[in-house]
Design a protein around this motif. Structure first.
Motif, short mmCIF file in Angstrom:
data_model
loop_
_atom_site.label_atom_id
_atom_site.label_comp_id
_atom_site.label_asym_id
_atom_site.label_seq_id
_atom_site.Cartn_x
_atom_site.Cartn_y
_atom_site.Cartn_z
N ALA A 85 10.42 5.06 -4.71
CA ALA A 85 9.34 4.72 -5.66
C ALA A 85 9.89 4.59 -7.07
CB ALA A 85 8.24 5.77 -5.60
N GLY A 86 10.82 5.47 -7.45
CA GLY A 86 11.40 5.41 -8.79
C GLY A 86 12.19 4.13 -8.99
N ARG A 87 12.91 3.69 -7.95
CA ARG A 87 13.69 2.46 -8.06
C ARG A 87 12.77 1.24 -8.15
NH1 ARG A 87 19.39 3.31 -5.34
NH2 ARG A 87 19.53 1.12 -5.83
N VAL A 88 11.69 1.27 -7.34
CA VAL A 88 10.72 0.17 -7.37
C VAL A 88 10.08 0.11 -8.77
CG1 VAL A 88 8.47 -0.59 -6.48
CG2 VAL A 88 10.26 0.12 -4.89
N THR A 148 -10.88 -2.62 -9.53
CA THR A 148 -10.00 -1.54 -9.98
C THR A 148 -8.59 -1.93 -9.58
OG1 THR A 148 -11.75 0.10 -9.60
CG2 THR A 148 -9.49 0.92 -9.75
N VAL A 149 -7.74 -2.05 -10.58
CA VAL A 149 -6.33 -2.40 -10.32
C VAL A 149 -5.55 -1.09 -10.34
CG1 VAL A 149 -4.37 -3.80 -11.04
CG2 VAL A 149 -6.70 -4.54 -11.62
N CYS A 150 -4.87 -0.80 -9.22
CA CYS A 150 -4.11 0.44 -9.12
C CYS A 150 -2.65 0.09 -8.89
CB CYS A 150 -4.67 1.27 -7.95
SG CYS A 150 -3.75 2.77 -7.63
N ASP A 151 -1.76 0.66 -9.67
CA ASP A 151 -0.33 0.32 -9.55
C ASP A 151 0.52 1.51 -9.99
OD1 ASP A 151 1.19 -2.66 -9.38
OD2 ASP A 151 2.36 -1.04 -10.30
N LEU A 152 1.70 1.56 -9.40
CA LEU A 152 2.68 2.62 -9.68
C LEU A 152 3.31 2.45 -11.07
CD1 LEU A 152 3.92 4.72 -7.65
CD2 LEU A 152 5.70 3.04 -7.18
N THR A 153 3.34 1.21 -11.55
CA THR A 153 4.13 0.89 -12.75
C THR A 153 3.21 0.59 -13.93
OG1 THR A 153 5.71 -0.14 -11.24
CG2 THR A 153 6.03 -0.57 -13.59
N GLU A 154 3.11 1.52 -14.86
CA GLU A 154 2.17 1.36 -15.96
C GLU A 154 2.42 0.09 -16.80
OE1 GLU A 154 1.57 4.84 -18.35
OE2 GLU A 154 -0.41 4.12 -18.93
N PRO A 155 3.67 -0.26 -17.10
CA PRO A 155 3.88 -1.48 -17.91
C PRO A 155 3.27 -2.75 -17.29
CG PRO A 155 5.89 -0.18 -17.87
CD PRO A 155 4.95 0.46 -16.88
N GLY A 211 2.74 -6.43 -2.47
CA GLY A 211 2.94 -5.05 -2.89
C GLY A 211 3.39 -4.16 -1.74
N ILE A 212 2.85 -4.36 -0.54
CA ILE A 212 3.07 -3.38 0.53
C ILE A 212 4.54 -3.35 0.97
CG2 ILE A 212 2.46 -4.81 2.54
CD1 ILE A 212 0.72 -2.16 3.30
N ARG A 213 5.23 -4.45 0.76
CA ARG A 213 6.66 -4.53 1.07
C ARG A 213 7.47 -3.52 0.25
NH1 ARG A 213 7.10 -8.92 -1.39
NH2 ARG A 213 8.51 -8.31 -3.03
N ASN A 214 6.95 -3.17 -0.92
CA ASN A 214 7.67 -2.26 -1.81
C ASN A 214 7.34 -0.79 -1.56
OD1 ASN A 214 8.81 -4.34 -3.68
ND2 ASN A 214 6.65 -4.80 -3.92
N VAL A 215 6.32 -0.54 -0.76
CA VAL A 215 5.86 0.83 -0.54
C VAL A 215 6.80 1.53 0.45
CG1 VAL A 215 3.92 2.18 0.37
CG2 VAL A 215 3.47 0.17 -1.05
N THR A 216 7.10 2.79 0.18
CA THR A 216 8.08 3.52 1.01
C THR A 216 7.62 3.58 2.47
OG1 THR A 216 8.58 4.82 -0.94
CG2 THR A 216 9.41 5.67 1.14
N ARG A 217 6.35 3.90 2.69
CA ARG A 217 5.82 3.94 4.07
C ARG A 217 4.58 3.07 4.16
NH1 ARG A 217 6.01 10.14 6.12
NH2 ARG A 217 8.08 10.67 5.36
#
Ligand SMILES: C[S@@+](CC[C@H](N)C(=O)[O-])C[C@H]1O[C@@H](n2cnc3c(N)ncnc32)[C@H](O)[C@@H]1O
Length: 248
Positions: free
Chosen positions: A20-23, A89-96, A139-145
């Protein structure tokens, strides 16, 4: 490394907790140029794929969308335009990425129709049964599981709710797949270097596409999460694919 604790980051093997950190690093690095690069890399074709997504989804007035890994909100803006009236609602791991999207919402005077939430697809910060529609586009391609993300999609959708996944997929013809690989592995990272001075992020992009499960395998995962009437439609011969399912 113990196999159970590792996953793929493109063609590299990394510890699950590292991914997740690398993504996030990749998308933080591309956030300000993301929308432009999308158009350049796909020669605008991602717009046609997202149009096909909206055609199949057929948004209706008043619907509540959760757009996971929504990034700069491209899918949400399209959803709102088609629905006429609704909320996303847009939800994302990356705030920028969300920050870029919020700027666009302000420019288009759509602040009231959109929320921007930092969160992980595998542990969504939303109650059960709270959305009419769940989308996840590239997006789902980038998710760990990915299976965990699909399970979460099922949890947060209300009964009668709809899942729609847009993702790169596999071309079911060997010769065409090889031609496409030649283009993507040679041209895309070079363009990433030239335009965004960022070869590594685009190298990750093409490797992660080849790693992702094919259409039928992913269909099985959608069904395993509990979705019914699960179906898929290939786009551009399978370069990308839409998967749809219902929580009934
Ligand atoms: C290629 S962008 C797609 C953005 C947008 N959905 C689109 O179609 O243009 C992928 C997005 O997935 C996000 N992402 C990756 N892993 C995630 C996760 N586990 N949970 C939520 N978002 C994630 C990234 O931060 C990035 O913004």
């Amino acid at each position: 490394m113990n196999d159970e604790q590792t996953t793929h980051f493109g063609y590299q093997t990394v510890r699950e907790e590292e991914k997740a950190g690398r993504v996030r690093g990749v998308f933080t690095s591309v956030a300000s140029r993301y929308d432009v690069m999308n158009d350049v890399m796909s020669v605008g074709i991602h717009r046609l794929w997202k149009d096909a997504m909206m055609d199949w989804l057929a948004p209706r007035p008043g619907q509540k969308l959760l757009d996971v890994a929504g990034g700069t909100g491209d899918v949400s803006f399209r959803f709102l335009a088609r629905a006429g009236r609704g909320h996303a609602t847009v939800c994302d791991l990356t705030e920028p990425m969300l920050v870029e999207g919020r700027k666009r919402a302000e420019a288009e005077r759509l602040e009231d129709s959109l929320d921007w939430v930092v969160g992980d697809a595998m542990a969504l910060p939303f109650p059960n049964n709270s959305f009419d529609v769940y989308t996840i586009s590239f997006g789902i391609r980038n998710v760990t599981r990915p299976q965990k993300a699909l399970d979460e999609a099922y949890r947060v959708l209300r009964p009668g709710g709809r899942l729609m996944v847009l993702e790169f997929s596999q071309i079911p013809n060997d010769l065409m797949q090889r031609a496409y690989d030649l283009y993507s592995f040679n041209v895309i990272p070079a363009m990433g270097q030239l335009i965004a001075n960022d070869r590594d992020s685009y190298q990750y992009l093409v490797e992660s596409i080849r790693r992702f499960p094919d259409q039928e395998t992913f269909l099985g995962m959608v069904e395993a999460a509990g979705f019914e009437q699960a179906k898929y439609r290939n786009l551009s011969m399978g370069i990308a694919c839409l998967h749809s399912g219902w929580k009934l």
